[in-house]
Structure formats: structure tokens, C-alpha cells
Design an enzyme around this catalytic site. Structure first.
Site, PDB file in Angstrom:
ATOM      1  N   HIS A 123       0.749  -1.057  -0.130  1.00 26.69           N
ATOM      2  CA  HIS A 123       0.057   0.036   0.137  1.00 26.69           C
ATOM      3  C   HIS A 123       0.957   1.328  -0.135  1.00 26.69           C
ATOM      4  CE1 HIS A 123      -2.694   2.938   1.843  1.00 26.69           C
ATOM      5  NE2 HIS A 123      -3.953   2.236   1.510  1.00 26.69           N
ATOM      6  N   ASP A 200       3.077  -4.195   8.314  1.00 18.88           N
ATOM      7  CA  ASP A 200       1.543  -3.660   8.037  1.00 18.88           C
ATOM      8  C   ASP A 200       0.894  -4.509   8.142  1.00 18.88           C
ATOM      9  OD1 ASP A 200      -0.534  -2.328   6.878  1.00 18.88           O
ATOM     10  OD2 ASP A 200       0.323  -1.424   5.141  1.00 18.88           O
ATOM     11  N   GLN A 203      -4.560  -5.141   7.128  1.00 20.16           N
ATOM     12  CA  GLN A 203      -5.555  -6.089   6.481  1.00 20.16           C
ATOM     13  C   GLN A 203      -5.432  -7.364   7.188  1.00 20.16           C
ATOM     14  OE1 GLN A 203      -8.064  -5.038   4.469  1.00 20.16           O
ATOM     15  NE2 GLN A 203      -7.028  -3.155   3.979  1.00 20.16           N
ATOM     16  N   LYS A 226     -10.206  -0.693  10.554  1.00 20.45           N
ATOM     17  CA  LYS A 226     -10.556  -2.052   9.717  1.00 20.45           C
ATOM     18  C   LYS A 226     -10.679  -3.056  10.343  1.00 20.45           C
ATOM     19  CE  LYS A 226      -7.238   0.022   6.164  1.00 20.45           C
ATOM     20  NZ  LYS A 226      -8.066   0.186   4.888  1.00 20.45           N
ATOM     21  N   CYS A 362      -4.741   2.193  -3.643  1.00 18.69           N
ATOM     22  CA  CYS A 362      -3.690   2.615  -3.100  1.00 18.69           C
ATOM     23  C   CYS A 362      -2.267   1.849  -3.325  1.00 18.69           C
ATOM     24  CB  CYS A 362      -3.730   2.951  -1.569  1.00 18.69           C
ATOM     25  SG  CYS A 362      -5.252   4.338  -1.337  1.00 18.69           S
TER      26      CYS A 362
HETATM   27  N1  PMP Z   1      -1.895  -0.195   4.586  1.00 20.78           N
HETATM   28  C1  PMP Z   1      -2.844  -1.298   4.051  1.00 20.78           C
HETATM   29  C2  PMP Z   1      -2.440  -2.702   3.667  1.00 20.78           C
HETATM   30  C3  PMP Z   1      -4.053  -0.906   3.874  1.00 20.78           C
HETATM   31  O1  PMP Z   1      -5.096  -1.697   3.458  1.00 20.78           O
HETATM   32  C4  PMP Z   1      -4.405   0.786   4.484  1.00 20.78           C
HETATM   33  C5  PMP Z   1      -5.830   1.122   4.275  1.00 20.78           C
HETATM   34  N2  PMP Z   1      -6.303   0.799   3.071  1.00 20.78           N
HETATM   35  C6  PMP Z   1      -3.139   1.203   4.929  1.00 20.78           C
HETATM   36  C7  PMP Z   1      -2.099   0.778   5.050  1.00 20.78           C
HETATM   37  C8  PMP Z   1      -3.442   2.621   5.351  1.00 20.78           C
HETATM   38  O2  PMP Z   1      -4.375   2.509   6.477  1.00 20.78           O
HETATM   39  P1  PMP Z   1      -5.203   4.017   7.141  1.00 20.78           P
HETATM   40  O3  PMP Z   1      -5.476   4.879   5.938  1.00 20.78           O
HETATM   41  O4  PMP Z   1      -6.064   3.628   7.917  1.00 20.78           O
HETATM   42  O5  PMP Z   1      -4.018   4.543   7.825  1.00 20.78           O
END
Ligand code: PMP
Length: 404
Positions: A123, A200, A203, A226, A362
Site C-alpha cells: 500500500h 503493515d 488487513q 479496519k 492505493c
Molecule cells: N496499509 C494497508 C495494507 C491498508 O489496506 C491501508 C488502508 N487501506 C493502509 C495501510 C492505510 O491505513 P489508514 O488509511 O487507516 O492509515
């Protein structure tokens, strides 16, 4: 199946809605999950009955707020099997948690020529902060490529992890493809060369239990929203060893022991990294989400999610014009339809009350590596989804095909 999903769904008021004349089929859980009543109640209770600032316990309410806030930290520590709540730092979410490490570790402990290793499926939140660190320090960003089946190329990883590697930063589960990365193996490889590891987990935590001690990573980041908690609250787990060594990033109130105009003495971790009034309600509500999850049979929920995944993959495999990307294993399934822009498909699904996400998720470098100019449509599950939801999506795709 021991848990009755239809009963569990009643805990989530949002799911009972009619959208565009149809019962909502919510399949955008990788973007954010719905919130159970217990989490909504925790938020409401805090603002209605306890509202006060924390760590200034000179009156009853602030004492209550502080206890609830710190209890939430203990709950989160237990949830991910962190040895101590002092290793749990509240952040706004995964993005802020990774930025904290990029600033406090990356900019202070990395030097020119050091290598930062990420994967091709990250991401943007786990790419851009490292690019910035590289630009500021002269460190070099390296990328674990994908195999032909869009999985991390472990043979290439073996070559890439060497004595120059100072940091490995990889996702536990890809938000775009729903693939579970072999992080235990990667962490072990990184540790063997003395590299620091950040995972990270955005998910992962909402789908299966995570044990940071068993993983042995130095840092683990995730977002409350999430995993059934509110937006604006997230977590960085960090090993004490690093939290003690790293300097703070934001400074001001709450993160100090003493201040004079000549000198400031910082508080110990985790408070050293939590300048200003925190998201008290969010943290308490995240604690409530942890309680809610730990009360459920998580193994049964995981099996249920897996059944949904199998049902969807079988249904999509029977459609000649649909291509599933990669090998989805948890949470999300990304797919494309021949000759159809993903956004057109999503609009036709939305008209049927079915919420999916489209685009690059993203993860632009990933979409580029896969040659997916328009990105994909992504259906993402949570345990409260049902076989009827999957059937509705499959029927919805058939209907969209007729209309196109
Ligand atoms: N890493 C991953 C794998 C994600 O799916 C996301 C959210 N789509 C993020 C980072 C960023 O999370 P946040 O926008 O809640 O900071």
C-alpha cells in the site's frame, strides 16, 4: 459452523440498510469495516458519561477516563500478544504508525547506502514514507518483485536481503489482492542479517489472530477502523528496545516529564510518542472492538470467511470474461471484466445495493507491475458477510453484463 452469522449481523446496525432500493450487500471491508453496537455504545458512553482529559487525574471523571484509556491499551496488547502495554502507541491509523517509524527510526538510524526493503504489493502507506526517508538519508529503497502468479518472489527476496539491509517493511496481507505474505519467513531472513522489521497489519488483524511475539517483528502497525473500531485511531506496536532508543517525533504536552526554557525531559515510551490530547474515545472504542472480537469464536469466523472466499472464487471462475488477480487467501478478491472499466462495473453493482471498491487500491506500483491500467474491482469480506452476499455479487455481475 458454531456461530450464527445472521444473529451476529444484528450487532451491526449499518448492515440492515436499504441502498438504491436493495438490501445493502457490503463488500468493501478492506476500505473500512462496519461497527458493532458495542463499539458505538463505548463511544457514546465515553462522551455522555465520562468525558474528561486523560493523565491529569485530579478529579473523578479524569480518573475514570484515564483508567478506561489505559485499559484499552492493555486490551490491545493482549489482542496482538505484545509483552507489555508500554509497547502499544496510539496513532491515527496505520499510515501514522508507519510514518512514526519512518521519522523516529528511519531518519535517525539509517545512513547513506543502507537498504530499505519493501515488496511490490505494498500500500502507498508503506512505500511513500520510506521514499522520503531514502531522500533524506541517502538510504536506498529496494523492492521484492512478484512471481508470474503475483505472489512475492521469495527467491528474489533471498538475494535482496543482505548485510546492507537495515529495514524490512512488508504488508501482512495485501489490501489489493488479499494475499497473505510469508512474513514469518521474511522476518527470519531479515533478522539473520540484523535488519529491523516492520509489518503493515492493516488487513490482517480484522481477519485472524496475530501474535507479534511469535512473529518476532520489531514493529507492527494497524488501523482501528479496519477491525470494527472508529476511524482516527490506530496502533503501533514497537519493541521496548527500539522505543527506548528512538527520539520522539511530535513534541508538546503529554509527552514530557519536565519542561524548562533550557531543557525538556521526555516521558518514557509509549507516552514519549503521544504528544497532545489523544483520541481518547477512539482508543476506548478500539478496546471495545477488541473485547467484541475476543468474545467470538475467531477460528469459526475465519473458516466462515474462507468458505465465502471459495464460493466467490468458484463463481468467478465459471465466468469466462472475469479474471481474478493473484491468489486471494484472506479478505479481498480483485478481479477485472473483459472490455469493461472497473468503475462502470462498480456503478452497476451499486445500483443493485452492492458495495465494492475499484481503482488502484492505493497500490499504484502493484497495478503497474500487473499491467492493470484501470486497476481492478475488489470485493472484500468480513465475518458478517453471508453466502447470500456472495450470491448477490455473482448475480449482480451477471446483471451488469446484460446491461453493458
Ligand atoms: N496499509 C494497508 C495494507 C491498508 O489496506 C491501508 C488502508 N487501506 C493502509 C495501510 C492505510 O491505513 P489508514 O488509511 O487507516 O492509515
Amino acid at each position: 459452523m458454531i456461530v450464527d452469522i445472521r444473529v451476529l449481523r444484528r450487532d451491526f446496525p449499518t448492515l440492515a440498510q436499504i441502498v438504491n432500493g436493495h438490501s445493502l450487500v457490503y463488500l468493501d471491508n478492506a476500505a473500512t469495516t462496519q461497527k458493532p453496537q458495542a463499539v458505538l455504545d463505548a463511544l457514546n458512553h465515553y462522551y455522555r458519561d465520562t468525558n474528561a482529559n486523560v493523565h491529569r487525574a485530579s478529579h473523578a471523571l479524569s480518573g475514570q477516563a484515564t483508567r478506561a484509556f489505559e485499559q484499552a491499551r492493555e486490551k490491545v496488547a493482549r489482542f496482538i500478544h505484545a509483552p507489555s502495554p508500554r509497547e502499544i502507541i496510539w496513532t491515527r491509523g496505520t499510515t501514522e504508525a508507519i510514518n512514526l517509524v519512518a521519522f523516529c527510526f528511519g531518519r535517525h538510524f539509517l545512513n547513506a547506502g543502507d537498504e530499505i526493503l519493501v515488496s511490490a504489493s505494498e500500500h502507498h502507506a508503506n512505500i511513500v514514507p520510506w521514499q522520503q526517508v531514502a531522500a533524506a538519508t541517502g538510504a536506498v529503497l529496494r523492492v521484492i518483485p512478484l512471481t508470474d502468479s503475483a505472489e512475492l518472489d521469495m527467491a528474489a527476496a533471498e538475494q535482496l536481503i543482505n548485510e546492507r539491509t537495515r529495514l524490512l517493511a512488508v504488508g501482512h496481507v495485501s489490501n489489493a489482492l488479499g494475499q497473505v505474505n510469508p512474513i514469518a519467513k521474511l522476518i527470519a531472513m531479515a533478522k539473520a542479517v540484523g535488519a529491523v522489521t516492520l509489518i503493515d497489519g492493516a488487513q490482517a488483524v480484522g481477519h485472524f489472530p496475530v501474535n507479534v511475539q511469535a512473529l518476532g517483528c520489531d514493529f507492527y502497525a494497524f488501523s482501528g477502523h479496519k477491525m470494527f473500531a472508529p476511524t482516527g485511531i490506530g496502533v503501533l506496536y514497537g519493541k521496548t528496545e527500539w522505543l527506548e532508543k528512538m527520539p520522539p517525533w511530535q513534541t508538546g504536552g503529554e509527552m514530557i516529564k519536565t519542561v524548562s526554557f533550557e531543557h525538556t525531559q521526555f516521558a518514557e515510551a509509549p507516552f514519549k510518542f503521544e504528544a497532545g490530547t489523544p483520541n481518547i474515545a477512539g482508543a476506548i472504542a478500539l478496546g471495545a472492538a477488541v473485547d467484541y472480537l475476543l468474545d467470538l469464536d475467531r477460528a469459526a469466523l475465519q473458516r466462515h470467511e474462507h468458505e465465502l472466499l471459495t464460493q466467490l472464487l468458484n463463481g468467478l471462475a465459471a465466468m469466462n470474461d472475469i479474471r481474478v488477480i493473484g491468489r486471494p487467501q484472506a479478505g479481498a478478491v480483485s478481479f477485472t471484466m473483459d472490455e469493461v472499466h472497473p468503475q462502470d462495473l462498480a456503478t452497476l453493482l451499486d445500483m443493485q445495493g452492492i458495495a465494492v471498491r475499484t481503482g488502484h487500491h492505493c497500490a499504484m506500483p502493484l497495478m503497474q507491475a500487473l499491467g492493470l491500467k484501470n486497476g481492478t474491482a475488489r470485493a472484500s469480506f468480513s465475518f458478517y458477510n453471508t453466502a447470500d452476499d456472495v450470491a448477490a455479487l455473482l448475480a449482480g455481475i451477471d446483471k451488469a453484463r446484460e446491461l453493458l
